[in-house]
Each structure stands twice: as C-alpha cells, then as structure tokens.
Scaffold this motif. Structure first.
Motif, PDB file in Angstrom:
ATOM      1  N   LEU A 155      28.963 -29.252 -27.328  1.00  0.00           N
ATOM      2  CA  LEU A 155      28.163 -30.439 -27.055  1.00  0.00           C
ATOM      3  C   LEU A 155      29.020 -31.538 -26.450  1.00  0.00           C
ATOM      4  O   LEU A 155      30.236 -31.409 -26.350  1.00  0.00           O
ATOM      5  N   GLN A 156      28.373 -32.623 -26.072  1.00  0.00           N
ATOM      6  CA  GLN A 156      29.070 -33.830 -25.659  1.00  0.00           C
ATOM      7  C   GLN A 156      28.938 -34.866 -26.768  1.00  0.00           C
ATOM      8  O   GLN A 156      28.025 -34.798 -27.594  1.00  0.00           O
ATOM      9  N   ALA A 157      29.855 -35.836 -26.770  1.00  0.00           N
ATOM     10  CA  ALA A 157      29.803 -36.951 -27.719  1.00  0.00           C
ATOM     11  C   ALA A 157      29.407 -38.208 -26.958  1.00  0.00           C
ATOM     12  O   ALA A 157      29.925 -38.475 -25.875  1.00  0.00           O
ATOM     13  N   GLU A 176      27.211 -41.468 -38.896  1.00  0.00           N
ATOM     14  CA  GLU A 176      25.828 -41.097 -38.594  1.00  0.00           C
ATOM     15  C   GLU A 176      25.669 -40.761 -37.118  1.00  0.00           C
ATOM     16  O   GLU A 176      26.358 -41.325 -36.269  1.00  0.00           O
ATOM     17  N   TYR A 177      24.759 -39.853 -36.838  1.00  0.00           N
ATOM     18  CA  TYR A 177      24.503 -39.440 -35.458  1.00  0.00           C
ATOM     19  C   TYR A 177      23.036 -39.123 -35.254  1.00  0.00           C
ATOM     20  O   TYR A 177      22.294 -38.858 -36.202  1.00  0.00           O
ATOM     21  N   ASN A 178      22.634 -39.165 -33.993  1.00  0.00           N
ATOM     22  CA  ASN A 178      21.330 -38.667 -33.565  1.00  0.00           C
ATOM     23  C   ASN A 178      21.610 -37.451 -32.704  1.00  0.00           C
ATOM     24  O   ASN A 178      22.521 -37.467 -31.869  1.00  0.00           O
ATOM     25  N   GLU A 179      20.826 -36.410 -32.922  1.00  0.00           N
ATOM     26  CA  GLU A 179      20.979 -35.187 -32.151  1.00  0.00           C
ATOM     27  C   GLU A 179      20.139 -35.296 -30.888  1.00  0.00           C
ATOM     28  O   GLU A 179      18.941 -35.559 -30.952  1.00  0.00           O
ATOM     29  N   LEU A 180      20.783 -35.133 -29.755  1.00  0.00           N
ATOM     30  CA  LEU A 180      20.106 -35.144 -28.473  1.00  0.00           C
ATOM     31  C   LEU A 180      20.309 -33.788 -27.815  1.00  0.00           C
ATOM     32  O   LEU A 180      21.133 -32.998 -28.271  1.00  0.00           O
ATOM     33  N   LYS A 181      19.612 -33.532 -26.739  1.00  0.00           N
ATOM     34  CA  LYS A 181      19.788 -32.270 -26.036  1.00  0.00           C
ATOM     35  C   LYS A 181      21.205 -32.225 -25.465  1.00  0.00           C
ATOM     36  O   LYS A 181      21.562 -33.018 -24.595  1.00  0.00           O
ATOM     37  N   GLY A 182      22.020 -31.350 -26.011  1.00  0.00           N
ATOM     38  CA  GLY A 182      23.372 -31.162 -25.517  1.00  0.00           C
ATOM     39  C   GLY A 182      24.395 -32.194 -25.962  1.00  0.00           C
ATOM     40  O   GLY A 182      25.512 -32.200 -25.459  1.00  0.00           O
TER      41      GLY A 182
END
Length: 102
Positions: A69-71, A28-34
């Motif tokens: 993107l970055q992780a 699972e992930y949350n999408e953030l700016k970049g």
C-alpha cells in the motif's frame, strides 16, 4: 522493554503498541483503496519520552510496505517520522514526496 507488543487493530482502525498488556501508544488510520491515511498518533502521557511513538510508526509503515500500500501521512507525527527516515519515502505517492524532502 521486552514486554512490548505491536499490532494492527483493524476493528478500531489503528495500530497499537502495548506495554505490559495495556495500550501505550496508537496511530489511527482510514483505509482507502491502495493506501492507509494516517490521521492521528498518540502516546499516552505515562509512556512519553521513551521512543514508543517512533517504534509504533516504524511498525505501521513496515506493514504498509508489506501490504503493498501507500501511506498518506496527514498526521503530523507520521509526516515528521517520514521526513527523518527517508527510507519510508517510497511509501508516499510520488507527487507528494517533495513535501518530505529536506
């Protein structure tokens, strides 16, 4: 293991590994700016010990790279994977990389 499918499921905010048409593992992930903030990874009990979690995270991190993107590995499994596979360290913000060095 040829019946494995890897995909992003943006509706559920997670990467999934399906085996035989059923979800065997997800991250699972949350999408953030970049960036994608990885919060939780799970391999379902019937599929543990087969390396599926590692295969899933490699796919997810390759997608992060492909998207530019970055992780942000808040999930301990993703963080441990990056520690073991320094080829993904460039996906982590430079100021946080020292936490992943041996």
């Amino acid at each position: 293991m040829d019946d494995i499918e890897l995909a992003d499921n943006p509706t559920r905010h997670r990467f999934e590994l399906r085996q035989g048409g059923e979800v065997a593992a997800f991250s699972e992930y949350n999408e953030l700016k970049g960036a994608l903030l990885f919060t939780h990874t799970e391999v379902l009990p019937a599929h543990e010990g087969k390396g599926l979690g590692s295969r899933l995270i490699a796919f997810a991190l390759d997608e992060v790279r492909r998207r530019g993107l970055q992780a942000i590995p808040a999930c301990p499994f993703v963080a441990a994977y990056i520690r073991k596979h320094p080829e993904y360290l460039d996906l982590v913000a430079e100021r946080s990389r020292r936490a992943f060095l041996k």
